[in-house]
Structure formats: structure tokens, C-alpha cells
Scaffold this motif. Structure first.
Motif, PDB file in Angstrom:
ATOM      1  N   ARG A 181     -53.382  60.255  21.647  1.00 52.53           N
ATOM      2  CA  ARG A 181     -53.994  58.793  21.888  1.00 52.53           C
ATOM      3  C   ARG A 181     -53.811  58.265  23.308  1.00 52.53           C
ATOM      4  NH1 ARG A 181     -50.460  55.658  17.870  1.00 52.53           N
ATOM      5  NH2 ARG A 181     -48.763  56.708  19.013  1.00 52.53           N
ATOM      6  N   GLU A 190     -51.405  52.974  23.253  1.00 51.06           N
ATOM      7  CA  GLU A 190     -51.005  53.196  22.005  1.00 51.06           C
ATOM      8  C   GLU A 190     -49.718  53.951  21.869  1.00 51.06           C
ATOM      9  OE1 GLU A 190     -54.896  53.826  19.471  1.00 51.06           O
ATOM     10  OE2 GLU A 190     -55.220  54.630  21.530  1.00 51.06           O
ATOM     11  N   SER A 199     -56.288  50.233  18.725  1.00 46.02           N
ATOM     12  CA  SER A 199     -55.027  50.126  17.913  1.00 46.02           C
ATOM     13  C   SER A 199     -55.258  49.101  16.969  1.00 46.02           C
ATOM     14  CB  SER A 199     -53.869  49.891  18.573  1.00 46.02           C
ATOM     15  OG  SER A 199     -53.838  48.724  19.234  1.00 46.02           O
ATOM     16  N   HIS A 251     -45.916  50.356  15.875  1.00 43.02           N
ATOM     17  CA  HIS A 251     -46.734  50.855  16.886  1.00 43.02           C
ATOM     18  C   HIS A 251     -45.751  51.566  17.902  1.00 43.02           C
ATOM     19  CE1 HIS A 251     -49.637  48.382  14.955  1.00 43.02           C
ATOM     20  NE2 HIS A 251     -48.855  47.375  15.105  1.00 43.02           N
ATOM     21  N   HIS A 263     -54.524  59.192  15.700  1.00 44.90           N
ATOM     22  CA  HIS A 263     -54.448  58.033  14.722  1.00 44.90           C
ATOM     23  C   HIS A 263     -54.677  58.375  13.286  1.00 44.90           C
ATOM     24  CE1 HIS A 263     -55.651  54.970  17.937  1.00 44.90           C
ATOM     25  NE2 HIS A 263     -56.600  55.767  18.272  1.00 44.90           N
TER      26      HIS A 263
END
Length: 287
Positions: free
Chosen positions: A175, A179, A188, A201, A246
Motif C-alpha cells: 500500500r 496507509e 484508506s 490503521h 488492502h
């Protein structure tokens, strides 16, 4: 099997036959034994024009199990291939939007099922359109195939969370740096994107951040071998490597780069990725 694309820049890669160029594909559209598959994040793009003879696969509806978070099983994959008229011996060329994120993911799924000849269109949908090559609105029809039943083999290309908790492999987060650091971005959950399903996160402890797009030029085509070696120079080709993103698409894209362009043999994808890790109770994270 269709002959390989002799495009000179491809020949330096570890497996040059895994890529095709737009001119090569354009000259062979409609050839027997060659199937072109569009796989987009935005599946509606296919409807506003696609490569002639290309069929569409919707990754969410057709490659993912509708009741559990997993790839479709062998029976569903066989049925999908038969419905799409794809034969086991066909050369399948994938392309799509987002510089081939989901096209690479679909290719990865086909690899799990051992399809013998899978390739990626260099530059994907955007490059094809930017070159103003022929497009079509017609949805091609192919006779149902007799694709055989094939058992999926996850072990060469896929990792699950239980193994990841105890692995000694190099873990790579594909990513963006923002992120990776747990900062809000347009891609995000905090940025209200399509990935807005993760509670926490950050990144997996010990992971290295190598953003997926370091493999690409701005037009979506792959950089030459020497540039890729520089951009991925901190990875040792002999080390077991695990990739995540993700929900697995960017990781699959980088998997393609490492395995087929740079020749890293022991590389696998954790497709549970941050959507799974970031939501699990008591799972450690770093920022």
C-alpha cells in the motif's frame, strides 16, 4: 498455447512470456485458442468500450465466494470457465483498470487453479485506450467449454493469517506510505474510500513498505528490468516473501512483478490483507 510476444523490452524479464504488448494483442484478436478477459475495479467500464473479443469477469461476483470470504471453489471455477467458454488449453490474456490491479488478481486466481497459460497486457485498459486502439461495445458469445474439474492449490502462491503470525518470511506491505503509517488517505478507510471497512490503521509488525506502483510508469506499463531491480533492490530473491495490501489486489500485482518479471520464486500473497488483519481482535499492529 499461443506463441510468445517477442517485444524486445520483455526479453530481459525472468519469464517474458507472461506479458503481451498492445500491438501483439491487436494483431491476434479473434485467434483460436486466445481469450482476452477484462477485470476492472469499476466493472461498468467494460460497458463503455472494451478490447474487441474481450469477455468480462467481475471479480467480486464471479471470483469470490458469495457466502464466505474466500476464492470460489473448484466446482464454481469449473462452471465459470465453462460458462465463459474458456478451454483449459487456451491462452488467457488479462487486462483492466487501475494499471491491472484486479487483472493481476484474476491471473493469480487462475494460477491457483493451475491454468497452463496466463498472461497480462502491459499497460492494461488505460494504455490501450490512451493509444486510441480499436474498442467494441459488443459482448462476444462463446460456446460452452468442457473445462475439467481442477482442485485449487493454494500452497505455492497464497498465505493465510495463522501462518503469517509465526512466519520468518519477509513481509511486504504494497500500500501507500501513508496507509502503511496509519494516516488518512483517499485510498484508506479514514479517507472514506471503498476500503472503509477496517477499524484500525497501520501495518503488520515487521513489514517493509514497497508501494505497488514502483513497478510502473505513469501510463501503467512496467518499468524495464534494471529499474525494477533498483526499485526492489532491498529484497533478496532467495528469501521467502509474503505480500499484502488492502484486500489483495495490489499484492497480487506485486506478486506478478516479483515472480514473473524479477524471478523471485518463493513469493506468496496474503489476500486476507489489511481488511482481515486490521479488524482481528488482539492482533498487533504498528504505525
Amino acid at each position: 498455447m499461443t506463441e510468445f510476444d517477442p517485444h524486445p523490452p520483455f526479453q530481459d524479464f525472468a519469464h517474458p512470456g507472461r506479458l503481451v504488448s498492445a500491438p501483439w494483442l491487436s494483431a491476434r484478436l479473434g485467434m483460436k485458442g486466445l481469450r482476452v478477459i477484462e477485470v476492472d475495479e469499476d466493472s461498468l467500464l467494460y460497458d463503455i468500450g472494451h478490447i474487441p473479443t474481450a469477455s468480462r469477469i467481475n471479480f467480486q461476483k464471479e471470483l469470490l465466494d458469495p457466502t464466505i470470504r474466500d476464492i470460489i471453489d473448484g466446482a464454481a471455477f469449473q462452471q465459470l470457465m465453462q460458462d465463459k467458454g474458456i478451454n483449459r488449453e487456451d491462452t488467457v490474456v488479462f487486462y483492466g483498470d487501475k494499471s491491472n490491479w484486479w487483472a493481476a488478481y484474476a491471473l493469480w486466481v487462475f494460477e491457483l487453479y493451475g491454468h497452463p497459460d496466463t498472461r497480462l497486457l502491459d499497460g492494461g485498459r488505460d494504455a490501450w485506450m490512451a493509444e486510441e486502439r480499436d474498442t467494441s461495445f459488443a459482448v462476444p458469445e462463446f460456446p460452452a467449454s468442457d473445462y475439467p474439474a481442477v482442485e485449487r492449490d493454494d500452497s505455492p502462491h497464497r498465505v493465510f493469517v495463522d501462518e503469517l503470525r509465526t512466519t520468518d518470511a519477509v513481509i511486504v506491505d504494497t500500500r501507500s506510505p501513508e496507509e502503511f503509517a496509519g494516516q488518512p488517505t483517499s485510498a484508506s478507510p479514514q479517507g472514506n474510500s471503498a476500503y472503509g471497512t477496517t477499524i484500525r490503521h497501520g501495518h503488520i509488525p515487521g513489514a517493509t513498505n514497497l508501494e505497488w506502483d514502483r513497478a510502473m510508469y505513469p501510463n501503467g506499463t512496467f518499468r524495464p528490468l534494471e529499474e525494477l531491480r533498483v526499485n526492489y533492490g532491498n529484497l533478496n530473491a532467495g528469501d521467502p516473501t509474503i505480500l499484502y495490501s488492502h484486500v489483495g489486489a495490489q499484492a497480487a500485482h506485486t506478486w506478478f512483478v516479483l515472480k514473473f518479471l524479477l524471478g523471485v520464486e518463493n513469493v506468496r500473497t496474503y489476500d486476507g490483507s489489511w481488511a482481515e488483519w486490521g479488524n482481528m481482535v488482539r492482533m498487533p499492529i504498528e504505525r
